[in-house]
Design an enzyme around this catalytic site. Structure first.
Site, PDB file in Angstrom:
ATOM      1  N   CYS A 197       0.959  -1.167  -0.036  1.00 40.64           N
ATOM      2  CA  CYS A 197       0.020  -0.078   0.044  1.00 40.64           C
ATOM      3  C   CYS A 197       0.840   1.297  -0.058  1.00 40.64           C
ATOM      4  O   CYS A 197       1.801   1.385   0.798  1.00 40.64           O
ATOM      5  CB  CYS A 197      -0.990  -0.087   1.249  1.00 40.64           C
ATOM      6  SG  CYS A 197      -1.848   1.496   1.119  1.00 40.64           S
ATOM      7  N   CYS A 228       0.234   5.053   6.845  1.00 35.39           N
ATOM      8  CA  CYS A 228      -0.360   4.715   8.252  1.00 35.39           C
ATOM      9  C   CYS A 228       0.613   4.128   9.162  1.00 35.39           C
ATOM     10  O   CYS A 228       1.119   2.877   8.887  1.00 35.39           O
ATOM     11  CB  CYS A 228      -1.644   3.897   8.000  1.00 35.39           C
ATOM     12  SG  CYS A 228      -2.727   4.381   6.668  1.00 35.39           S
ATOM     13  N   CYS A 257       0.524   0.460  10.563  1.00 38.07           N
ATOM     14  CA  CYS A 257       0.005  -0.759   9.275  1.00 38.07           C
ATOM     15  C   CYS A 257       1.291  -1.469   8.844  1.00 38.07           C
ATOM     16  O   CYS A 257       2.043  -1.008   8.252  1.00 38.07           O
ATOM     17  CB  CYS A 257      -0.896  -0.242   8.243  1.00 38.07           C
ATOM     18  SG  CYS A 257      -1.574  -1.274   7.348  1.00 38.07           S
ATOM     19  N   CYS A 263     -15.941  -9.944   6.149  1.00 32.75           N
ATOM     20  CA  CYS A 263     -15.393  -8.949   5.734  1.00 32.75           C
ATOM     21  C   CYS A 263     -14.525  -8.914   4.894  1.00 32.75           C
ATOM     22  O   CYS A 263     -13.308  -9.624   5.409  1.00 32.75           O
ATOM     23  CB  CYS A 263     -15.204  -8.121   7.193  1.00 32.75           C
ATOM     24  SG  CYS A 263     -16.655  -7.889   8.304  1.00 32.75           S
ATOM     25  N   CYS A 277     -19.141  -7.020   4.026  1.00 30.18           N
ATOM     26  CA  CYS A 277     -18.540  -5.993   4.480  1.00 30.18           C
ATOM     27  C   CYS A 277     -17.136  -6.096   3.666  1.00 30.18           C
ATOM     28  O   CYS A 277     -16.561  -6.997   3.484  1.00 30.18           O
ATOM     29  CB  CYS A 277     -18.296  -6.172   5.957  1.00 30.18           C
ATOM     30  SG  CYS A 277     -17.367  -4.546   6.490  1.00 30.18           S
ATOM     31  N   CYS A 287     -19.311   1.183   8.873  1.00 28.93           N
ATOM     32  CA  CYS A 287     -18.443   0.510   9.975  1.00 28.93           C
ATOM     33  C   CYS A 287     -17.232   1.499  10.220  1.00 28.93           C
ATOM     34  O   CYS A 287     -16.575   1.444   9.297  1.00 28.93           O
ATOM     35  CB  CYS A 287     -18.237  -1.034   9.764  1.00 28.93           C
ATOM     36  SG  CYS A 287     -16.929  -1.551  10.607  1.00 28.93           S
ATOM     37  N   ARG A 310     -17.648  -3.151  18.098  1.00 28.73           N
ATOM     38  CA  ARG A 310     -16.867  -4.297  17.925  1.00 28.73           C
ATOM     39  C   ARG A 310     -15.492  -4.271  18.619  1.00 28.73           C
ATOM     40  O   ARG A 310     -14.618  -3.371  18.453  1.00 28.73           O
ATOM     41  CB  ARG A 310     -16.620  -4.552  16.383  1.00 28.73           C
ATOM     42  CG  ARG A 310     -15.547  -5.885  16.115  1.00 28.73           C
ATOM     43  CD  ARG A 310     -15.408  -6.128  14.680  1.00 28.73           C
ATOM     44  NE  ARG A 310     -16.561  -6.478  14.216  1.00 28.73           N
ATOM     45  CZ  ARG A 310     -17.077  -6.060  12.903  1.00 28.73           C
ATOM     46  NH1 ARG A 310     -16.148  -5.534  12.270  1.00 28.73           N
ATOM     47  NH2 ARG A 310     -18.213  -6.336  12.410  1.00 28.73           N
TER      48      ARG A 310
HETATM   49  N1  SAM Z   1      -6.552   0.269   3.096  1.00 30.98           N
HETATM   50  C1  SAM Z   1      -7.797   0.440   3.760  1.00 30.98           C
HETATM   51  C2  SAM Z   1      -8.064   1.577   4.660  1.00 30.98           C
HETATM   52  O1  SAM Z   1      -7.022   2.031   5.121  1.00 30.98           O
HETATM   53  O2  SAM Z   1      -9.071   2.292   4.763  1.00 30.98           O
HETATM   54  C3  SAM Z   1      -8.521  -0.668   4.179  1.00 30.98           C
HETATM   55  C4  SAM Z   1      -7.860  -1.781   5.099  1.00 30.98           C
HETATM   56  S1  SAM Z   1      -7.160  -0.999   6.738  1.00 30.98           S
HETATM   57  C5  SAM Z   1      -6.022  -2.371   7.012  1.00 30.98           C
HETATM   58  C6  SAM Z   1      -8.396  -1.173   7.846  1.00 30.98           C
HETATM   59  C7  SAM Z   1      -8.204  -0.685   9.371  1.00 30.98           C
HETATM   60  O3  SAM Z   1      -7.410  -1.628  10.050  1.00 30.98           O
HETATM   61  C8  SAM Z   1      -7.377   0.505   9.419  1.00 30.98           C
HETATM   62  O4  SAM Z   1      -8.088   1.803   9.175  1.00 30.98           O
HETATM   63  C9  SAM Z   1      -6.831   0.499  10.793  1.00 30.98           C
HETATM   64  O5  SAM Z   1      -8.145   1.008  11.681  1.00 30.98           O
HETATM   65  C10 SAM Z   1      -7.104  -1.100  11.123  1.00 30.98           C
HETATM   66  N2  SAM Z   1      -5.550  -1.484  11.344  1.00 30.98           N
HETATM   67  C11 SAM Z   1      -4.746  -1.715  10.538  1.00 30.98           C
HETATM   68  N3  SAM Z   1      -3.395  -1.974  11.233  1.00 30.98           N
HETATM   69  C12 SAM Z   1      -3.789  -2.279  12.498  1.00 30.98           C
HETATM   70  C13 SAM Z   1      -2.905  -2.328  13.604  1.00 30.98           C
HETATM   71  N4  SAM Z   1      -1.773  -2.731  13.281  1.00 30.98           N
HETATM   72  N5  SAM Z   1      -3.521  -2.493  14.757  1.00 30.98           N
HETATM   73  C14 SAM Z   1      -4.829  -2.231  14.922  1.00 30.98           C
HETATM   74  N6  SAM Z   1      -5.603  -2.006  13.858  1.00 30.98           N
HETATM   75  C15 SAM Z   1      -5.136  -1.833  12.604  1.00 30.98           C
HETATM   76 FE1  SF4 Z   2      -2.662   1.036   3.403  1.00 32.17          FE
HETATM   77 FE2  SF4 Z   2      -2.667   0.094   5.628  1.00 32.17          FE
HETATM   78 FE3  SF4 Z   2      -3.175   2.663   5.589  1.00 32.17          FE
HETATM   79 FE4  SF4 Z   2      -5.054   0.738   4.639  1.00 32.17          FE
HETATM   80  S1  SF4 Z   2      -4.335   1.390   6.791  1.00 32.17           S
HETATM   81  S2  SF4 Z   2      -4.230   2.810   3.543  1.00 32.17           S
HETATM   82  S3  SF4 Z   2      -3.714  -0.567   3.970  1.00 32.17           S
HETATM   83  S4  SF4 Z   2      -1.325   1.604   5.174  1.00 32.17           S
END
Ligand code: SAM
Ligand code: SF4
Ligand code: DTB
Length: 351
Positions: free
Chosen positions: A56, A60, A63, A100, A131, A191, A263
């Site tokens: 990606c 973030c 992530c 999901c 979802c 959600c 959740r």
């Molecule tokens: N890429 C899309 C986005 O960011 O909207 C969808 C997938 S993203 C992985 C979905 C959510 O997973 C993120 O918004 C975040 O809240 C959660 N998430 C991701 N990594 C995480 C982590 N290490 N611990 C807890 N929640 C996490």
């Molecule tokens: Fe990309 Fe992870 Fe951010 Fe979703 S949460 S936009 S997968 S970096």
């Protein structure tokens, strides 16, 4: 039992004051709201699948799927319809009522949405709620997904507006609010939640919940994630949050959004069973079920079944099929009609 008023005008001070209540007073109040709006002994069970993993472009800081961090996650392209359907069928057989699907996109292209729409239609045809979480959407993309049979769209605010800039730089808070608006306008259920344990203050945890509760509609589903610390991400090594502060966050979410499903989301594998029990008392009524979240671990299904059984909790809205009495997945480990049953539960599935 008096139902709580649904409000969209929470002030930050009010939310902070809820966090500051004596722990027992806060849990008592949250549980009363929970009981007035929900079956306190039911938990909605969803299974998560990463349908497009890693690579990606976003930054973030939490992530493991961001391409710029060296986390060991192997990037994988979008899965085929058949491969996703096989995983959805297995989730249904194991007792999940919602499936999901997550994709590590910043904002999907229209051709990606066309493929996901096909996947959504096929999963929906299994009788599962659907979802998806695919990143930022345009109004037209949200409408396409709705037309394909999508029930919920997950898009998190992640944290308070004033802390957001310390976590993500490649898109703005307003971008997230815009996507949520497109999702609502398309008639999809929302959600939307966030992550705690990222080094934010209590006031900022209050700010996340205040922002969620003051959206034009409360999200029907509110995932509260505890940060899963992944080596290689900037947030690895962040000081651990007091588990009781996590419970408080669940309780305040329940009070602010009385009718929503709250959740208990990522972070359960790192959480004590007793803390999870407190979360259920405080108003959590939904979990992810299955050994994996997107790329990180989740409790073993055996462990979760045992936990729900020990707490006398039952799965909510396991899909009912005409003429089938569903077996209790807590006893048998599968929903009625699952392939290869043979456990003498009377569900009628072939051994
Ligand atoms: N890429 C899309 C986005 O960011 O909207 C969808 C997938 S993203 C992985 C979905 C959510 O997973 C993120 O918004 C975040 O809240 C959660 N998430 C991701 N990594 C995480 C982590 N290490 N611990 C807890 N929640 C996490
Ligand atoms: Fe990309 Fe992870 Fe951010 Fe979703 S949460 S936009 S997968 S970096
Ligand atoms: C949400 O709020 N949490 C889920 C789901 N929505 C998509 C994702 C949690 C991801 C945890 C890190 C991982 O497994 O990669």
């Amino acid at each position: 039992m008096v139902e709580a008023v649904i409000r969209h005008d929470w002030a930050r001070d009010e939310v902070v004051a809820l966090f500051a209540l004596p722990f027992n007073d806060l849990l008592h109040r949250a549980h009363a709201v929970h009981r007035a709006h929900h079956d306190p002994n039911a938990v909605q069970v969803s299974t998560l699948l990463s349908i497009k993993t890693g690579g990606c472009p976003e930054d973030c800081a939490y992530c493991p799927q961001a391409a710029r961090y060296d986390t060991g996650v192997q990037a994988q392209k979008l899965m085929s319809v058949d491969a996703v359907v096989a995983r959805a069928q297995a989730a249904k057989d194991a007792g999940a009522s919602r499936f999901c699907m997550g994709a590590a996109w910043r904002s999907p292209k229209d051709r990606d949405i066309a493929k996901v729409a096909e996947i959504v239609g096929a999963v929906k045809a299994l009788g599962l709620e659907t979802c998806a979480t695919l990143g930022m959407l345009t109004g037209g993309q949200a409408a396409t997904l709705k037309g394909a049979g999508l029930d919920y769209y997950n898009h998190n605010l992640d944290t308070a507006p004033e802390f957001y800039g310390e976590i993500i730089h490649t898109r703005q808070y307003q971008d997230r609010l815009d996507t949520l608006e497109h999702v609502r306008e398309a008639g999809l259920k929302t959600c939307c939640g966030g992550i705690v344990g990222m080094g934010e203050s209590r006031g900022q945890r209050a700010g996340l919940l205040q922002t969620l509760a003051n959206l034009p509609e409360h999200p029907q589903s509110v995932p509260i994630n505890q940060l899963v610390q992944v080596e290689g991400t900037p947030l690895a090594g962040t000081g651990a949050l007091d588990p009781f502060e996590f419970v408080r966050t669940i309780a305040v979410a329940r009070i602010l959004m009385p009718a929503s499903m709250v959740r208990l989301s990522a972070g359960r594998q790192q959480m004590d069973d007793a803390v999870q029990a407190l979360c259920f008392f405080a108003g959590a009524n939904s979990i992810f079920y299955g050994e994996k979240l997107l790329t990180t671990g989740n409790p073993d299904v055996e462990h979760d079944r045992a936990l729900l059984r020990r707490l006398d909790l039952h799965p909510l809205d396991v899909v009912e099929e005409a003429g089938t009495v569903h077996a209790d997945i807590l006893e048998t480990g599968h929903a009625a009609g699952a392939a290869g049953c043979g456990q003498g539960c009377g569900c009628g599935a072939a051994a």
